[in-house]
Motif scaffolding. Structure first.
Motif, PDB file in Angstrom:
ATOM      1  N   LEU A 182       0.836  -1.201   0.000  1.00 42.91           N
ATOM      2  CA  LEU A 182       0.000   0.000   0.000  1.00 42.91           C
ATOM      3  C   LEU A 182       0.867   1.246   0.000  1.00 42.91           C
ATOM      4  O   LEU A 182       0.599   2.209  -0.720  1.00 42.91           O
ATOM      5  N   SER A 183       1.919   1.224   0.784  1.00 42.20           N
ATOM      6  CA  SER A 183       2.822   2.359   0.868  1.00 42.20           C
ATOM      7  C   SER A 183       3.445   2.673  -0.490  1.00 42.20           C
ATOM      8  O   SER A 183       3.533   3.837  -0.895  1.00 42.20           O
ATOM      9  N   GLN A 184       3.885   1.641  -1.198  1.00 37.00           N
ATOM     10  CA  GLN A 184       4.474   1.838  -2.514  1.00 37.00           C
ATOM     11  C   GLN A 184       3.454   2.418  -3.491  1.00 37.00           C
ATOM     12  O   GLN A 184       3.775   3.304  -4.272  1.00 37.00           O
ATOM     13  N   ARG A 185       2.216   1.905  -3.440  1.00 35.57           N
ATOM     14  CA  ARG A 185       1.186   2.380  -4.361  1.00 35.57           C
ATOM     15  C   ARG A 185       0.842   3.841  -4.097  1.00 35.57           C
ATOM     16  O   ARG A 185       0.701   4.630  -5.027  1.00 35.57           O
ATOM     17  N   VAL A 186       0.701   4.203  -2.832  1.00 38.20           N
ATOM     18  CA  VAL A 186       0.400   5.597  -2.497  1.00 38.20           C
ATOM     19  C   VAL A 186       1.547   6.495  -2.955  1.00 38.20           C
ATOM     20  O   VAL A 186       1.313   7.566  -3.519  1.00 38.20           O
ATOM     21  N   ALA A 187       2.777   6.058  -2.762  1.00 39.36           N
ATOM     22  CA  ALA A 187       3.935   6.847  -3.195  1.00 39.36           C
ATOM     23  C   ALA A 187       3.930   7.014  -4.716  1.00 39.36           C
ATOM     24  O   ALA A 187       4.217   8.102  -5.232  1.00 39.36           O
ATOM     25  N   ASP A 188       3.586   5.952  -5.434  1.00 42.18           N
ATOM     26  CA  ASP A 188       3.495   6.031  -6.896  1.00 42.18           C
ATOM     27  C   ASP A 188       2.431   7.038  -7.323  1.00 42.18           C
ATOM     28  O   ASP A 188       2.650   7.850  -8.226  1.00 42.18           O
ATOM     29  N   LEU A 189       1.271   6.977  -6.680  1.00 45.27           N
ATOM     30  CA  LEU A 189       0.185   7.894  -7.011  1.00 45.27           C
ATOM     31  C   LEU A 189       0.537   9.330  -6.628  1.00 45.27           C
ATOM     32  O   LEU A 189       0.197  10.278  -7.349  1.00 45.27           O
ATOM     33  N   GLU A 190       1.232   9.471  -5.520  1.00 47.35           N
ATOM     34  CA  GLU A 190       1.682  10.791  -5.075  1.00 47.35           C
ATOM     35  C   GLU A 190       2.612  11.412  -6.128  1.00 47.35           C
ATOM     36  O   GLU A 190       2.478  12.587  -6.481  1.00 47.35           O
ATOM     37  N   GLN A 191       3.509  10.615  -6.646  1.00 46.62           N
ATOM     38  CA  GLN A 191       4.425  11.100  -7.678  1.00 46.62           C
ATOM     39  C   GLN A 191       3.657  11.400  -8.970  1.00 46.62           C
ATOM     40  O   GLN A 191       3.889  12.425  -9.613  1.00 46.62           O
ATOM     41  N   TYR A 192       2.751  10.532  -9.358  1.00 46.96           N
ATOM     42  CA  TYR A 192       1.978  10.701 -10.587  1.00 46.96           C
ATOM     43  C   TYR A 192       1.150  11.993 -10.574  1.00 46.96           C
ATOM     44  O   TYR A 192       1.112  12.734 -11.552  1.00 46.96           O
ATOM     45  N   TYR A 193       0.492  12.254  -9.456  1.00 45.04           N
ATOM     46  CA  TYR A 193      -0.382  13.417  -9.341  1.00 45.04           C
ATOM     47  C   TYR A 193       0.347  14.684  -8.877  1.00 45.04           C
ATOM     48  O   TYR A 193      -0.242  15.753  -8.866  1.00 45.04           O
ATOM     49  N   GLY A 194       1.587  14.557  -8.462  1.00 41.68           N
ATOM     50  CA  GLY A 194       2.351  15.726  -8.054  1.00 41.68           C
ATOM     51  C   GLY A 194       2.162  16.127  -6.606  1.00 41.68           C
ATOM     52  O   GLY A 194       2.370  17.284  -6.251  1.00 41.68           O
ATOM     53  N   GLY A 195       1.780  15.191  -5.769  1.00 43.17           N
ATOM     54  CA  GLY A 195       1.638  15.464  -4.345  1.00 43.17           C
ATOM     55  C   GLY A 195       0.545  14.613  -3.733  1.00 43.17           C
ATOM     56  O   GLY A 195      -0.353  14.127  -4.429  1.00 43.17           O
ATOM     57  N   LEU A 196       0.643  14.443  -2.432  1.00 39.65           N
ATOM     58  CA  LEU A 196      -0.320  13.605  -1.726  1.00 39.65           C
ATOM     59  C   LEU A 196      -1.723  14.204  -1.747  1.00 39.65           C
ATOM     60  O   LEU A 196      -2.703  13.505  -2.007  1.00 39.65           O
ATOM     61  N   ARG A 197      -1.831  15.498  -1.496  1.00 36.63           N
ATOM     62  CA  ARG A 197      -3.148  16.147  -1.491  1.00 36.63           C
ATOM     63  C   ARG A 197      -3.785  16.121  -2.875  1.00 36.63           C
ATOM     64  O   ARG A 197      -4.993  15.920  -3.004  1.00 36.63           O
ATOM     65  N   ALA A 250      -3.248  13.854  -5.173  1.00 38.42           N
ATOM     66  CA  ALA A 250      -3.655  12.464  -5.396  1.00 38.42           C
ATOM     67  C   ALA A 250      -4.950  12.171  -4.648  1.00 38.42           C
ATOM     68  O   ALA A 250      -5.878  11.571  -5.204  1.00 38.42           O
ATOM     69  N   ALA A 251      -5.022  12.606  -3.411  1.00 47.11           N
ATOM     70  CA  ALA A 251      -6.221  12.380  -2.603  1.00 47.11           C
ATOM     71  C   ALA A 251      -7.441  13.036  -3.242  1.00 47.11           C
ATOM     72  O   ALA A 251      -8.517  12.440  -3.318  1.00 47.11           O
ATOM     73  N   ARG A 252      -7.264  14.236  -3.722  1.00 42.32           N
ATOM     74  CA  ARG A 252      -8.370  14.957  -4.359  1.00 42.32           C
ATOM     75  C   ARG A 252      -8.821  14.238  -5.636  1.00 42.32           C
ATOM     76  O   ARG A 252     -10.011  14.039  -5.872  1.00 42.32           O
ATOM     77  N   ALA A 253      -7.863  13.797  -6.456  1.00 40.91           N
ATOM     78  CA  ALA A 253      -8.185  13.098  -7.700  1.00 40.91           C
ATOM     79  C   ALA A 253      -8.876  11.762  -7.442  1.00 40.91           C
ATOM     80  O   ALA A 253      -9.776  11.363  -8.199  1.00 40.91           O
ATOM     81  N   LEU A 254      -8.469  11.079  -6.372  1.00 43.45           N
ATOM     82  CA  LEU A 254      -9.025   9.757  -6.052  1.00 43.45           C
ATOM     83  C   LEU A 254     -10.250   9.835  -5.146  1.00 43.45           C
ATOM     84  O   LEU A 254     -10.877   8.813  -4.873  1.00 43.45           O
ATOM     85  N   LYS A 255     -10.539  11.055  -4.673  1.00 42.96           N
ATOM     86  CA  LYS A 255     -11.658  11.264  -3.746  1.00 42.96           C
ATOM     87  C   LYS A 255     -11.503  10.435  -2.474  1.00 42.96           C
ATOM     88  O   LYS A 255     -12.399   9.720  -2.037  1.00 42.96           O
ATOM     89  N   LEU A 288      -5.061   8.803   3.357  1.00 41.27           N
ATOM     90  CA  LEU A 288      -4.075   8.365   2.372  1.00 41.27           C
ATOM     91  C   LEU A 288      -2.669   8.406   2.973  1.00 41.27           C
ATOM     92  O   LEU A 288      -1.861   7.500   2.756  1.00 41.27           O
ATOM     93  N   TYR A 289      -2.389   9.434   3.752  1.00 41.45           N
ATOM     94  CA  TYR A 289      -1.095   9.545   4.436  1.00 41.45           C
ATOM     95  C   TYR A 289      -0.903   8.381   5.411  1.00 41.45           C
ATOM     96  O   TYR A 289       0.175   7.796   5.493  1.00 41.45           O
ATOM     97  N   ARG A 290      -1.952   8.038   6.144  1.00 41.45           N
ATOM     98  CA  ARG A 290      -1.864   6.921   7.104  1.00 41.45           C
ATOM     99  C   ARG A 290      -1.623   5.593   6.395  1.00 41.45           C
ATOM    100  O   ARG A 290      -0.919   4.719   6.906  1.00 41.45           O
ATOM    101  N   LEU A 291      -2.212   5.424   5.212  1.00 42.23           N
ATOM    102  CA  LEU A 291      -1.934   4.219   4.427  1.00 42.23           C
ATOM    103  C   LEU A 291      -0.469   4.203   3.995  1.00 42.23           C
ATOM    104  O   LEU A 291       0.187   3.163   4.038  1.00 42.23           O
ATOM    105  N   LYS A 292       0.028   5.347   3.608  1.00 41.33           N
ATOM    106  CA  LYS A 292       1.419   5.449   3.150  1.00 41.33           C
ATOM    107  C   LYS A 292       2.403   5.138   4.268  1.00 41.33           C
ATOM    108  O   LYS A 292       3.406   4.460   4.046  1.00 41.33           O
TER     109      LYS A 292
END
Length: 70
Positions: free
Chosen positions: A12-27, A29-34, A40-44
């Motif tokens: 899960l941590s790797q996936r969140v990090a990948d999505l964070e990089q793809y979307y340009g930040g954790l927030r 990514a969270a907004r795009a994924l709803k 999301l940070y706690r999962l990471k």
């Protein structure tokens, strides 16, 4: 070809990090994924380890049980 050989293991941590990089930040990514950014940070960080099926789906993952031989 073996079906299980096609599956890629990812934490899960790797996936969140990948999505964070793809979307340009954790927030972003969270907004795009709803998904709540704090969740999301706690999962990471591993603080949360068992997301609902809906969250797993939003992360683009499929739940799978991994068993190891003793």
């Amino acid at each position: 070809m073996d079906y299980f050989a096609q599956l890629k293991e990812i934490t899960l941590s790797q996936r969140v990090a990948d999505l964070e990089q793809y979307y340009g930040g954790l927030r972003k990514a969270a907004r795009a994924l709803k998904i709540d950014a704090a969740y999301l940070y706690r999962l990471k960080t591993g603080e949360k380890k068992n997301p609902s099926t809906g969250i797993v789906y939003k992360l683009g993952l499929k739940r799978a049980a991994i068993y190891k031989l003793r």
